[in-house]
Motif scaffolding. Structure first.
Motif, mmCIF file in Angstrom:
data_model
loop_
_atom_site.group_PDB
_atom_site.id
_atom_site.type_symbol
_atom_site.label_atom_id
_atom_site.label_comp_id
_atom_site.label_asym_id
_atom_site.label_seq_id
_atom_site.Cartn_x
_atom_site.Cartn_y
_atom_site.Cartn_z
ATOM 1 N N GLY A 1 28.208 40.973 42.671
ATOM 2 C CA GLY A 1 29.268 41.331 41.722
ATOM 3 C C GLY A 1 30.084 42.511 42.246
ATOM 4 O O GLY A 1 30.140 42.953 43.474
ATOM 5 N N ARG A 2 30.843 42.964 41.254
ATOM 6 C CA ARG A 2 32.099 44.066 41.697
ATOM 7 C C ARG A 2 31.193 45.246 42.513
ATOM 8 O O ARG A 2 31.768 45.778 43.415
ATOM 9 C CB ARG A 2 32.833 44.190 40.748
ATOM 10 N N THR A 3 30.322 45.525 41.694
ATOM 11 C CA THR A 3 29.732 46.851 41.994
ATOM 12 C C THR A 3 29.153 46.817 43.542
ATOM 13 O O THR A 3 28.947 47.936 44.169
ATOM 14 C CB THR A 3 28.543 47.294 40.793
ATOM 15 N N LEU A 4 28.752 45.758 43.947
ATOM 16 C CA LEU A 4 27.977 45.608 45.219
ATOM 17 C C LEU A 4 28.847 45.026 46.241
ATOM 18 O O LEU A 4 28.514 45.051 47.419
ATOM 19 C CB LEU A 4 26.678 44.632 45.185
ATOM 20 N N PHE B 1 38.570 50.979 48.364
ATOM 21 C CA PHE B 1 39.056 49.905 48.923
ATOM 22 C C PHE B 1 38.878 48.798 48.133
ATOM 23 O O PHE B 1 39.519 47.788 47.807
ATOM 24 C CB PHE B 1 38.316 49.709 50.319
ATOM 25 N N ALA B 2 37.592 48.523 47.692
ATOM 26 C CA ALA B 2 37.220 47.527 46.484
ATOM 27 C C ALA B 2 38.165 47.471 45.225
ATOM 28 O O ALA B 2 38.585 46.376 44.659
ATOM 29 C CB ALA B 2 35.698 47.455 46.378
ATOM 30 N N THR B 3 38.496 48.756 44.772
ATOM 31 C CA THR B 3 39.439 48.946 43.758
ATOM 32 C C THR B 3 40.739 48.384 43.938
ATOM 33 O O THR B 3 41.331 48.018 42.935
ATOM 34 C CB THR B 3 39.187 50.259 43.202
ATOM 35 N N GLU B 4 41.106 48.493 45.118
ATOM 36 C CA GLU B 4 42.497 48.239 45.281
ATOM 37 C C GLU B 4 42.772 46.494 45.452
ATOM 38 O O GLU B 4 43.832 45.999 45.197
ATOM 39 C CB GLU B 4 42.875 48.751 46.892
ATOM 40 N N PHE B 5 41.640 45.630 46.153
ATOM 41 C CA PHE B 5 41.744 44.677 46.445
ATOM 42 C C PHE B 5 40.922 43.778 45.407
ATOM 43 O O PHE B 5 40.982 42.435 45.641
ATOM 44 C CB PHE B 5 41.469 44.366 47.915
#
Length: 390
Positions: free
Chosen positions: A81-84, A54-58
């Motif tokens: 950040g992105r990882t969290l 989900f996070a990778t898509e948006f």
């Protein structure tokens, strides 16, 4: 039926030169709509892999998510950040939320630096809570999104500033417990703080501590080092990145960073030039000593014939301009001042050398320099002797 005018850019789909239209860019608000649909498709079995997808898509790989709100103990601002980010959305549902979606009204879009910025001053985050009781929470605030202008059109920055929130309870639930004061008192209490559950708030507090330690934890996992050694190596590499000059600079990078070195070099080069010019003048005066007696006397009076000006120059002092209206001038307005001190010069030197000067072989016996000047008594009769001649 008349034939239409021929369009040179028209290509029939049945012709041999049919061209497909290029993929159109969707509107940023439509991406939020797609994100809402993806959140609704979540199930109770959705694991961390589903949230990472989900996070990778948006969201972009270097995306950041910021939440700003004010609690009882003051304003708060959390940036992760992105990882969290995947874990943040999962904590929302783990705190008792069964549905989450965003509503944007009267948003403004702007394009700059290959990014699309969406500024929505009337954004509402709606969450449906199933426990401890059925409650609909509407969190209102300002949402600023920055999308990458490419085919994926993912979010680079997410900044949600919460202004107020409302917790809505159905009237049917209140009608069922009108005779129970304890249940009514429990229903009157808020189940969120500024629209966020305690589960999510605790996670944001942990992110403030854990995110700076991600590099240490990844190094410990990769190299199996102790926490102290991981901290030492991380600090050393960070220091190397700070000290190392950026790539792509010319060889005289240090002189560009420190412009005062040019001035010091200029200031030290100028006295050397002055020394050469003065030495040339002395050489010329020494060659014409027979024609000019005054130059010879000048050379006798200055004992420092081998005086080196560059050896007497101390460190260069840089004096800044006085401040004007609270600001200082730059490096171009600085003045360079050199202080020269002739330590070989003696104030009493040459006062007792009159006999040596008069007996110099360069002066003849009939030289006017060897005759003593007349006294005041001898000089008085001259004007009186000039009166009878009139």
């Amino acid at each position: 039926m008349s034939n239409p005018t021929h369009d040179p850019f028209y290509s029939s789909p049945f012709g041999p030169f049919y061209r497909r239209h290029s993929p159109y860019m969707v509107q940023p608000e439509y991406r939020i709509y797609e994100m809402n649909k993806r959140l609704q498709a979540r199930t109770e079995e959705s694991d961390s892999l589903w949230w990472d997808a989900f996070a990778t898509e948006f969201f972009e790989e270097d995306a950041t998510l910021t939440l700003s709100f004010c609690l009882e103990d003051g304003p708060k601002r959390y940036t992760i950040g992105r990882t969290l980010i995947p874990r943040y959305f999962s904590t929302v549902f783990e705190g008792g939320v069964s549905e989450l979606y965003y509503i944007l009204k009267h948003s403004k879009e702007s394009f700059h630096n290959s990014c699309i910025t969406v500024d929505c001053d009337q954004c509402t985050m709606v969450t449906q809570h199933g426990k401890p009781m059925f409650t609909k929470v509407c969190t209102e605030g300002r949402l600023i999104l920055e999308f990458a202008f490419d085919d994926l059109m993912r979010i680079k920055t997410w900044h949600f500033t919460i202004r107020q929130y409302r917790e809505l309870i159905p009237r049917s639930i209140l009608a069922m417990h009108t005779q129970d004061p304890q249940v009514l008192e429990q229903l009157s209490k808020n189940i969120t703080r500024m629209g966020l559950t305690n589960f999510t708030l605790n996670y944001l507090r942990l992110c403030v501590i854990l995110e700076p330690m991600q590099e240490l934890m990844s190094r410990h996992k990769t190299y199996n080092l102790s926490p102290r050694d991981c901290l030492k190596t991380c600090l050393f590499q960070k220091w190397q990145r700070m000290v190392a000059p950026p790539a792509g600079h010319p060889q005289n990078f240090k002189t560009e960073i420190f412009p005062t070195n040019h001035k010091k070099g200029r200031a030290k080069a100028e006295p050397a030039r002055q020394t050469t010019t003065k030495r040339r003048k002395r050489k010329n005066s020494a060659s014409s000593a027979n024609s000019s007696v005054g130059n010879a006397a000048g050379k006798k009076r200055s004992p420092a014939t081998n005086f080196s000006l560059s050896s007497q120059v101390p460190d260069v002092m840089v004096v800044g301009e006085p401040t004007l209206m609270g600001g200082e001038f730059g490096d171009e307005d600085e003045r360079l001042i050199t202080r020269l001190e002739n330590t070989q010069y003696d104030a009493t030197n040459g006062l007792d050398d009159e006999d040596d000067f008069n007996s110099s072989p360069a002066l003849g016996n009939n030289s006017p320099w060897t005759t003593k000047p007349p006294t005041n008594q001898d000089s008085k009769p001259e004007p009186t002797a000039a009166q009878p001649s009139q």
